[in-house]
Each structure stands twice: as structure tokens, then as C-alpha cells.
Design an enzyme around this catalytic site. Structure first.
Site, PDB file in Angstrom:
ATOM      1  N   LYS A 268       0.827  -1.207   0.000  1.00  0.00           N
ATOM      2  CA  LYS A 268       0.000   0.000   0.000  1.00  0.00           C
ATOM      3  C   LYS A 268       0.863   1.261   0.000  1.00  0.00           C
ATOM      4  CE  LYS A 268      -4.119  -1.583   2.491  1.00  0.00           C
ATOM      5  NZ  LYS A 268      -5.106  -1.415   1.418  1.00  0.00           N
ATOM      6  N   ARG A 342     -11.060 -10.913   1.812  1.00  0.00           N
ATOM      7  CA  ARG A 342     -12.021 -11.886   1.287  1.00  0.00           C
ATOM      8  C   ARG A 342     -11.484 -13.315   1.369  1.00  0.00           C
ATOM      9  NH1 ARG A 342     -12.242  -8.426  -4.092  1.00  0.00           N
ATOM     10  NH2 ARG A 342     -11.937  -6.890  -2.436  1.00  0.00           N
TER      11      ARG A 342
HETATM   12  N1  BES Z   1      -8.236  -3.267   4.250  1.00  0.00           N
HETATM   13  C1  BES Z   1      -8.427  -2.871   2.912  1.00  0.00           C
HETATM   14  C2  BES Z   1      -9.710  -2.085   2.706  1.00  0.00           C
HETATM   15  C3  BES Z   1      -9.692  -0.657   3.155  1.00  0.00           C
HETATM   16  C4  BES Z   1      -9.102   0.320   2.370  1.00  0.00           C
HETATM   17  C5  BES Z   1     -10.329  -0.291   4.304  1.00  0.00           C
HETATM   18  C6  BES Z   1      -9.148   1.616   2.771  1.00  0.00           C
HETATM   19  C7  BES Z   1     -10.381   1.018   4.698  1.00  0.00           C
HETATM   20  C8  BES Z   1      -9.785   1.976   3.921  1.00  0.00           C
HETATM   21  C9  BES Z   1      -8.521  -4.087   1.995  1.00  0.00           C
HETATM   22  O1  BES Z   1      -7.829  -5.203   2.382  1.00  0.00           O
HETATM   23  C10 BES Z   1      -7.980  -3.647   0.686  1.00  0.00           C
HETATM   24  O2  BES Z   1      -6.827  -3.363   0.613  1.00  0.00           O
HETATM   25  N2  BES Z   1      -8.838  -3.584  -0.305  1.00  0.00           N
HETATM   26  C11 BES Z   1      -8.463  -3.141  -1.601  1.00  0.00           C
HETATM   27  C12 BES Z   1      -9.048  -4.131  -2.565  1.00  0.00           C
HETATM   28  C13 BES Z   1      -8.534  -4.023  -3.956  1.00  0.00           C
HETATM   29  C14 BES Z   1      -7.083  -4.428  -4.039  1.00  0.00           C
HETATM   30  C15 BES Z   1      -9.386  -4.897  -4.822  1.00  0.00           C
HETATM   31  C16 BES Z   1      -9.047  -1.757  -1.815  1.00  0.00           C
HETATM   32  O3  BES Z   1     -10.174  -1.515  -1.397  1.00  0.00           O
HETATM   33  O4  BES Z   1      -8.354  -0.920  -2.382  1.00  0.00           O
HETATM   34 ZN    ZN Z   2      -5.789  -5.178   1.724  1.00  0.00          ZN
END
Ligand code: BES
Ligand code: ZN
Ligand code: ZN
Length: 493
Positions: A268, A342
Site C-alpha cells: 500500500k 475476502r
Molecule cells: N483493508 C483494505 C480495505 C480498506 C481500504 C479499508 C481503505 C479502509 C480503507 C482491503 O484489504 C484492501 O486493501 N482492499 C483493496 C481491494 C482491492 C485491491 C481490490 C481496496 O479496497 O483498495
Molecule cells: Zn488489503
């Protein structure tokens, strides 16, 4: 720190406290409801309203001072338009009363009951707002300002106020422990220490705790949990909490327990990574739900399942391109290691269904950034394969003030997660319907079971920008505890 009591009074001039908080709606004169206070203040209360210096707008708070009453401060809280008022307005009132008392650094606040509809529900709402506002993450800070005593005073009989106050205090404890878990730094609460924390908070309650270690996860074939956990020196775990309070079927709640989500090899960027200790919020809410259900002795069988991992990049991390054979036999192509939630939830949901045959499975997860884009901080996303469950959860949301907004699970969204090399993939169309892709993925593992998914990425912690509720202090909110408890209570009535 809890709500001590409801005190019936004839005259608000007899209240002994550091402050009395009162609620006034727009255009309302204090002369009718608070004539005694106004007299005690020699007309100052009504004067402030007549001058227009206090309008009664929602979120308006004004402190008045006096020398004649047995409390030196009056905290006036606005309720907005009375025609739009609900129990949530009362929750917000209780929240403002405590939050102002906290910033003043006073130790006891008395809140004047305002009845909207049912006196018991009104008392409960004010008490909830008050207790939820009396929190701060204090583990690493010395000078924390919390109110020591919250009392609610009023002129109307409230039958059974003791049980209401007792229940609200238990729910308050559940929020505290859940917020503490989610707010804790990632090095503090990790897959190992999460377990110890849970054992400690549940130790006096009739909850059976089972923990599947990495070896058992391998043996069971929970390969989704295993894969995500691979990049960390700390092994993954599946924590199971069983509370047997009834004779009927099991209800299952599953919470996303990513103790830190760096994204894995799909690392990230700094804006998002900084907040990812909150990725264990779903798990933290599940612990809160189990705690409250057990302590309230709800006549229900409830199992909480929490897959615990750290999603980190390292030489042993799972990789984009990997194909995982999941617990239920489906194969998954990993397209992006940051869509890890997921994978661990899918296995935990399938495990719950196979081993507990629950009446209903509800998962709570900070699953997607897409739900934040869609809903801001105003609601969690609700996805379900069952119409009546949708209605029941929407009703519980309305009652608890923890809002949900239903989003569709049309079959086209299932097309988006088809893979060329496996049964499905862990990513949908980039930049389109991201929350639906996550939910559709989970639906494949719920199969025929009644299931609902709450994407709480939007509500699990307070963001810097946007409107805030006074009963959600900075950081983790504990969202979902009252929503799910309200739902569960409706099932046992
Ligand atoms: N934990 C994150 C989701 C998240 C992102 C929660 C920002 C709160 C704020 C999750 O594991 C994630 O990284 N999701 C990605 C999914 C994508 C790679 C399909 C996202 O939402 O960007
Ligand atoms: Zn994630
Ligand atoms: Zn995540």
C-alpha cells in the site's frame, strides 16, 4: 465511568452535580420544560434563547455558568428540528453532554431526560450516547479526561430503569474493549496477542475459546487464511468463541482480523498504510458482540469466528499469480495480494457453515476502500442473499443508529470475478463496483446458507474530514456491536 442511575426529581434545582445538560429543539422556549432551571438562573436561560444566541440547531452546544444552583454549569444542547427528531437525536444529545463535560474536565454530569415517544427507549438512547462518548484510547497517555459519573435525571417515571442502565453499561464495556483492540498499535495487538487479550476479557464469562494454530489451519485445509498469513513471522490463527445461551440453532458472526494490512507484495501507499491497524476492526466488533451477548445472558447460541493474520510483504509472502484451493474446495487466483480480507473471511465463513450449520452467518469486515467512496462515513454496506435478513438488519440499523445501506449482488457481479485459470479470482473490474466484487466473492463461500456481509470500512473508525458523531471519539468506533446485538435480540423475543 459508567452510567450510575436514573434519578427521578420533581425540580431540576435539586440536582447535585458539576453540570446539568439539557436538550432544546429549534424555536423551543426553555420556559416550559426547564422553568425551574430558568428561575434558578433568574431568567438567563430563556434570555439566551430570546437573544438568539442559542438557536437549538443540531450539534449546537453552549455552556452557561451560575452561582445559585447546586451545579455551576448548564450545558445546553441543540436538537435541531423537532419534527425530524428520533432516538438518534437523543443519542447525539447524550454524546454532546459527555463530550462537553469531558473537555471541561469535570467529574460528574447530570443529563436531563427528554422523552420522545417511549420513556424507556429515550432513557436508553441518551445513556448509550453518553457512555459511548466517554471513551478515549488511554493505554499510552497519562492525562486522559473522562467523566467519572454520568447520571440521568428526569421528571417521568421510567419503569425498569435499573435494567436499562445495566444493559447500557455492559454494551459500553463491549465498545470499550472492542475500540481498545482496534486502536491498539499493530505491534501490540498481533495474531498472538489478540488471542491473549480475548482470553483475558472473556475469562469470567461462559464462553468456550478454541484456537486453531498454523499447524491445524494447514491440516484443516484453511488455505485462504494460510496464504495471507505466509508473509509474517507470526503464524495465522483462527479464533473461535462459543457462547451457548439457548437451545436453538447457532448464529455465527465472523470478523476480519487483519492485525495489519500492508497490502502484502502489492504494498500500500503511505496514505492508506498508515491506517491499517484498523483492519482488525471487524474482529474487534465480533469480540465485543460475544462479550455483550454472554454478559447479558442472551438466550441464544452464538459463535464468533475471527481469522487473524498480518498481511506483510516478505520472501515468504503469497504472490500475485498464486492459485489457492480454499477450505470449501473452490480454487482462487490471486490477482492482488491486497484483496486479502475476502480470502481469510471466505474460509472462516465456510468453516462456520460446515461445522456449526448456523441459522444465519453475518460477517463484519473493513473489506474495501470502494465502500468509503460510495457511502462516506454515514453507513456500512450491507450485502445479503436473503430478503428477510436484509429487512431485519435494516430494522436493527434504524433502531441502533448504526446505519447500513444495501447494495446489490446481481449475477453480473459474479461474472466480474471469474478467472481464466481458477474457479474465481480475488479481484473484480479495477475501479468499478469494488465493494460488490468483494461481496460476490464471499457469497460464493456462503453458498446456500443465510448470510449477510457488512462492509464496515466506511464506519469502523472516524476519518479526519466530514461530520462526526459526538459519541464516536477519534479512532475506532466499535461499529456493528449494537447493530448485531439488536438483530440477535429481535430473534429471541
Ligand atoms: N483493508 C483494505 C480495505 C480498506 C481500504 C479499508 C481503505 C479502509 C480503507 C482491503 O484489504 C484492501 O486493501 N482492499 C483493496 C481491494 C482491492 C485491491 C481490490 C481496496 O479496497 O483498495
Ligand atoms: Zn488489503
Ligand atoms: Zn484489508
Amino acid at each position: 465511568m459508567s452510567v450510575s442511575r436514573y434519578l427521578l426529581v420533581r425540580d431540576y434545582r435539586n440536582v447535585k452535580s458539576d453540570a446539568l445538560a439539557i436538550l432544546l429543539f429549534k424555536g423551543e422556549s426553555p420556559k416550559r420544560l426547564y422553568a425551574d432551571v430558568d428561575e434558578g438562573l433568574r431568567g438567563l436561560l430563556s434570555r439566551v434563547v430570546e437573544l438568539g444566541d442559542f438557536k437549538g440547531d443540531i450539534n449546537e452546544v453552549l455552556t452557561l455558568y451560575n452561582t445559585d444552583l447546586p451545579y455551576p454549569r448548564i450545558i445546553m444542547v441543540g436538537g435541531g428540528d423537532v419534527k425530524e427528531a428520533s432516538y438518534e437525536t437523543l443519542r447525539v444529545f447524550g454524546g454532546h453532554a459527555v463530550s462537553r463535560a469531558r473537555s471541561l474536565g469535570i467529574s460528574k454530569v447530570s443529563i436531563a431526560l427528554r422523552v420522545l415517544g417511549d420513556p424507556a427507549k429515550s432513557l436508553r438512547a441518551i445513556a448509550e450516547g453518553a457512555i459511548l462518548a466517554n471513551y478515549t484510547f488511554s493505554k499510552y497517555k497519562k492525562d486522559v479526561k473522562l467523566v467519572k459519573e454520568i447520571e440521568i435525571v428526569g421528571k417521568e417515571e421510567v419503569p425498569n430503569w435499573e435494567s436499562i442502565v445495566n444493559e447500557v453499561n455492559i454494551v459500553g464495556e463491549a465498545y470499550k474493549l472492542s475500540r481498545d483492540l482496534a486502536n491498539s498499535p499493530p505491534e501490540d495487538v498481533n495474531p498472538d496477542t489478540f488471542e491473549n487479550y480475548v482470553r483475558d476479557v472473556l475469562k469470567d464469562l461462559p464462553v468456550n475459546i478454541k484456537v486453531l494454530s498454523k499447524e491445524e489451519i494447514v491440516k484443516e485445509g484453511l488455505n485462504g487464511i494460510l496464504a495471507v498469513g505466509k508473509g509474517s513471522v507470526r503464524g495465522p490463527k483462527l479464533l473461535i468463541m462459543e457462547y451457548r445461551g439457548g437451545s436453538g440453532p447457532w448464529y455465527a458472526v465472523v470478523g476480519k482480523g487483519v492485525c495489519f494490512d500492508a497490502g502484502g507484495l502489492n504494498l500500500k501507499r503511505d496514505k492508506w498504510i498508515a491506517e491499517m491497524k484498523f483492519d482488525k476492526s471487524g474482529a474487534a466488533s465480533v469480540v465485543g458482540i460475544i462479550y455483550a451477548a454472554a454478559k447479558l445472558k442472551l438466550p441464544i447460541n452464538l459463535v464468533g469466528l475471527v481469522p487473524l493474520v498480518e498481511n506483510l510483504p516478505s520472501g515468504s509472502s503469497y504472490k500475485p499469480g498464486d492459485i489457492i484451493k480454499m477450505y470449501n474446495g473452490l480454487t482462487v487466483e490471486v490477482v492482488n495480494t491486497d484483496a486479502e480480507g475476502r480470502l481469510i473471511l471466505a474460509d472462516a465463513i465456510a468453516y462456520a457453515i460446515k461445522n456449526y450449520k448456523p441459522e444465519v452467518v453475518i460477517d463484519l469486515a473493513t473489506l474495501t476502500g470502494a465502500i468509503v467512496v460510495a457511502l462516506g462515513n454515514q453507513a456500512a454496506g450491507l450485502f445479503t442473499n436473503d430478503e428477510s435478513l436484509a429487512k431485519e438488519l435494516e430494522k436493527a440499523a434504524e433502531e441502533s443508529g448504526e446505519r447500513v445501506w444495501r447494495l446489490p449482488l446481481w449475477k453480473e457481479y459474479f461474472e466480474d470475478i471469474k478467472s481464466e485459470v481458477a474457479d474465481i479470482k480475488n479481484l473484480g473490474v479495477v475501479g468499478a463496483a469494488g465493494a460488490q466484487a468483494g461481496a460476490a466473492f464471499l457469497a460464493k463461500f456462503a453458498e446456500e446458507a443465510k448470510w449477510a456481509h457488512l462492509d464496515i470500512a466506511s464506519t469502523a473508525w472516524t476519518q479526519e474530514e466530514g461530520p462526526k458523531k459526538p459519541y464516536y471519539p477519534k479512532g475506532a468506533t466499535g461499529f456493528g456491536i449494537r447493530l448485531v446485538l439488536t438483530y440477535l435480540k429481535s430473534k429471541v423475543k
